[in-house]
Design an enzyme around this catalytic site. Structure first.
Site, PDB file in Angstrom:
ATOM      1  N   LYS B  78      -0.969  -5.274  -3.833  1.00  0.00           N
ATOM      2  CA  LYS B  78      -1.497  -5.312  -5.202  1.00  0.00           C
ATOM      3  C   LYS B  78      -2.866  -4.635  -5.239  1.00  0.00           C
ATOM      4  CE  LYS B  78      -2.241  -8.633  -9.009  1.00  0.00           C
ATOM      5  NZ  LYS B  78      -2.223 -10.063  -9.420  1.00  0.00           N
ATOM      6  N   SER B 156       0.285 -11.155 -13.941  1.00  0.00           N
ATOM      7  CA  SER B 156      -0.311  -9.866 -13.695  1.00  0.00           C
ATOM      8  C   SER B 156       0.288  -9.073 -12.529  1.00  0.00           C
ATOM      9  CB  SER B 156      -1.807 -10.049 -13.459  1.00  0.00           C
ATOM     10  OG  SER B 156      -2.048 -10.685 -12.223  1.00  0.00           O
ATOM     11  N   SER B 180       0.389 -15.683 -12.214  1.00  0.00           N
ATOM     12  CA  SER B 180       0.560 -14.243 -11.996  1.00  0.00           C
ATOM     13  C   SER B 180       1.429 -13.841 -10.811  1.00  0.00           C
ATOM     14  CB  SER B 180      -0.809 -13.580 -11.826  1.00  0.00           C
ATOM     15  OG  SER B 180      -1.428 -13.393 -13.071  1.00  0.00           O
TER      16      SER B 180
END
Lengths: 95, 493
Positions: B78, B156, B180
């Site tokens: 990420k 997210s 998330s």
């Protein structure tokens, strides 16, 4: 709670985010909606409850107060938008 | 080459050790798959050179007989994780051009274990969002589709979820502040675990809300999550909130035996307007655990309703403080200044240009709730409610409940752009089942458990006792076995 454009302007200033005048009313409306949602918290009886400071009860670890690194001026400045002579450069602060 | 869609971290590990394939071959196969998957916009920075070098090193290590579980396993990272010399932007314009001079603890541990980084993954800006639509890189797209509509992979960690679901890596790192990891996992039919707060070091992970943020793995199944989580965990002197606690062998905990375990079903999660498909999934999941020998018990978590409002005070407050560092001085974007502009104009223009709308909104809400005269009414009250939310869970666990079963999300994945005109609170409701877990610092895992009428994946969430991720993973494993979820998205990209 309703937020007026003056309050929105003040909050934007405190947050150091430039918001154009014509964008303030919409922003104030969004704040009002979010704060209205948050206002539900007033229904909760919090009498005698301590505000949470740490989600896991633990005493923060301590270490010796000694220098553990350093001498990395070039690495520290490497990502700066404007670095000169070993310093971060910014617009003039004091007249 | 093996069919990537059938491969897991566990099966790749075994094949690598046996010499049936090399990490170099595996890595090349993934680099090729990524090349052909631009339409998903999952990878936003590609690192093929690093991947190839790490794969070669992993192959040498495997040959020498010194191969940890993650050795040679290709991963996506990420964009929130700082990776040395590689753009790490938190999907924000304000960090344009930022290349950290250091490596986050999580990626350091994964690389020390021999893992291979394929690239950096899309996400919502500063992890603020539930649809990956606030990213400076543009939307990530869910590999699952129906009616030819492009769907959100959730957020997210949307790029992480899309990459795992589309077989563009064997696993991905995610982070979870309000859901998330778990919400995007549920939207894409994969597994994701948020560990206990303090289990994984936050050092080198761009901070959103420091008292809520935790990193965790996103993988194809529960076993892979157990393997990858173990490599990510552990005490880190550089993160004062990381717990000095031994990391158990999580994979060894996966016996599938949950006889006599007490599973709590919280009545407050039975919300009005919950889609029938989600309600049925929850009932089916409950029945599966019962059939596996668990004892089902209705429980009450009375302050559930106040979790989202408390979160939307605490998270923006912490964000406004954490994001104060983006000032155009030390790293990232600085606005072009006009003649006569001073340092205040530099801050204000830089932050207006660099932050997207949702980030600006949350920073300003946070500034407001922390401002003089409102601190007690909002911030302190929210922290008191947070204490009550945690107490609800403490009481349930003290009464003998081992894990709690809930839906992971209130809906299946929705269409990209569908929520554009909705007010921000509608988007916040995505996290209604997951956010309590962050506020209480507990471990939570999303497991794919079925499909809705449109053929889209749905997930269930299990919540565990603090520090008992092994036990939680084992209940999740039993649920996974019973649910037998094997559906994959049809390749269209």
């Amino acid at each position: 709670m309703s937020i007026d454009t003056e309050t929105a302007r003040r909050v934007a200033k405190l947050a150091r985010i430039k918001v154009e005048d014509d964008a303030l009313p919409a922003l104030a409306q969004e704040f009002s909606a979010i704060l209205g949602f948050i206002e539900q918290l007033n229904e909760v009886d919090v009498e005698g409850i301590e505000p949470m400071t740490s989600v896991t009860p633990q005493r923060l670890k301590r270490r010796k107060d000694v220098v553990t690194d350093g001498n990395q001026q070039a690495a520290v400045l490497k990502n700066a938008p404007d670095a000169r002579e070993g310093f971060f450069a910014v617009p003039k602060v004091v007249e | 080459m093996t069919d990537l869609s059938k491969l897991t971290i566990a099966s790749a590990r075994d094949a690598l050790r046996k010499g049936d394939m090399s990490s170099a071959e595996l890595t090349n196969a993934y680099l090729g798959a990524i090349e052909g998957a631009g339409a998903l916009n999952a990878y936003v920075h590609h690192t093929p050179e690093i991947a190839k070098a790490q794969a070669a090193a992993a192959d040498a290590r495997i040959k020498s007989g010194d191969a940890p579980d993650m050795c040679g396993i290709p991963l996506g990272i990420k964009d929130l994780f700082c990776t040395k010399g590689v753009p790490s932007q938190a999907a924000s314009g304000i960090l344009a051009g930022f290349k950290p001079a250091y490596e986050s603890t999580v990626t350091t541990q994964l690389f020390d274990a021999g893992a291979v980084m394929l690239g950096k993954l899309n996400m919502d800006e500063f992890a603020m969002g539930s649809s990956n639509e606030t990213s400076v890189y543009g939307d990530a797209v869910n590999p699952w589709k129906f009616d030819d509509r492009e769907l959100t992979p959730g957020g997210s960690s949307g790029g992480s979820a899309a990459a795992v679901a589309a077989d563009l890596c064997l696993g991905a790192t995610g982070t979870d502040t309000g859901g998330s990891i778990r919400q995007p996992a549920a939207f894409t039919g994969i597994t994701g675990i948020k560990p206990t707060y303090g289990r994984v070091s936050r050092w080198g992970v761009v901070a959103f809300a420091s008292s809520l943020d935790q990193a965790g793995p996103m993988t194809k199944d529960v076993r892979d999550s157990a393997i990858m989580l173990e490599a990510m965990c552990g005490h880190d002197p550089k993160d004062s909130t990381s717990m000095d606690l031994a990391v158990p062998n999580f994979e060894a905990a996966l016996t599938g035996d949950i006889k006599g375990k007490v599973i709590g079903i919280p009545k407050e999660y039975r919300m009005d307007g919950l889609p029938v498909a989600i309600e049925k999934l929850w009932e089916d999941g409950t029945a599966m655990l019962k059939d596996a020998g668990a004892i089902i018990r209705e429980i009450t978590l009375p302050h559930t309703k106040y979790a989202l409002p408390a979160y939307y005070v605490i998270a923006p407050a912490e964000a406004s403080s954490n994001l104060a560092r983006y000032d155009g001085v030390r790293f990232g974007h600085r606005a072009k200044l006009d003649a006569g502009d001073g340092i205040t104009e530099m801050y204000e223009k830089t932050r207006a240009e660099g932050f997207g709308a949702e980030v600006q909104r949350r920073v300003m809400v946070g500034t407001y709730v922390l401002s003089a005269g409102f601190y007690d009414a909002y911030y302190n009250r929210a922290r008191k409610v947070r204490a009550l939310i945690k107490r609800d869970f403490d009481q349930v666990f003290a009464a003998g409940v081992d894990a709690i079963l809930t839906p992971a999300t209130p809906s299946a994945a929705f269409g990209l752009g569908e929520m554009v005109d909705a007010d921000p609170i509608q988007m916040y409701l995505n996290d209604v089942f997951t956010v309590t877990v962050n506020l209480a610092g507990l471990p939570g895992i999303a497991v794919p458990a079925g499909l809705d009428a449109n053929g889209l994946p749905l997930g269930l969430q299990l919540i565990g006792r603090p520090w008992e991720e092994g036990d939680l993973l084992n209940v999740a494993y039993a649920l996974e076995q019973a649910a037998g979820f094997v559906a994959k998205p049809q390749k269209w990209w």
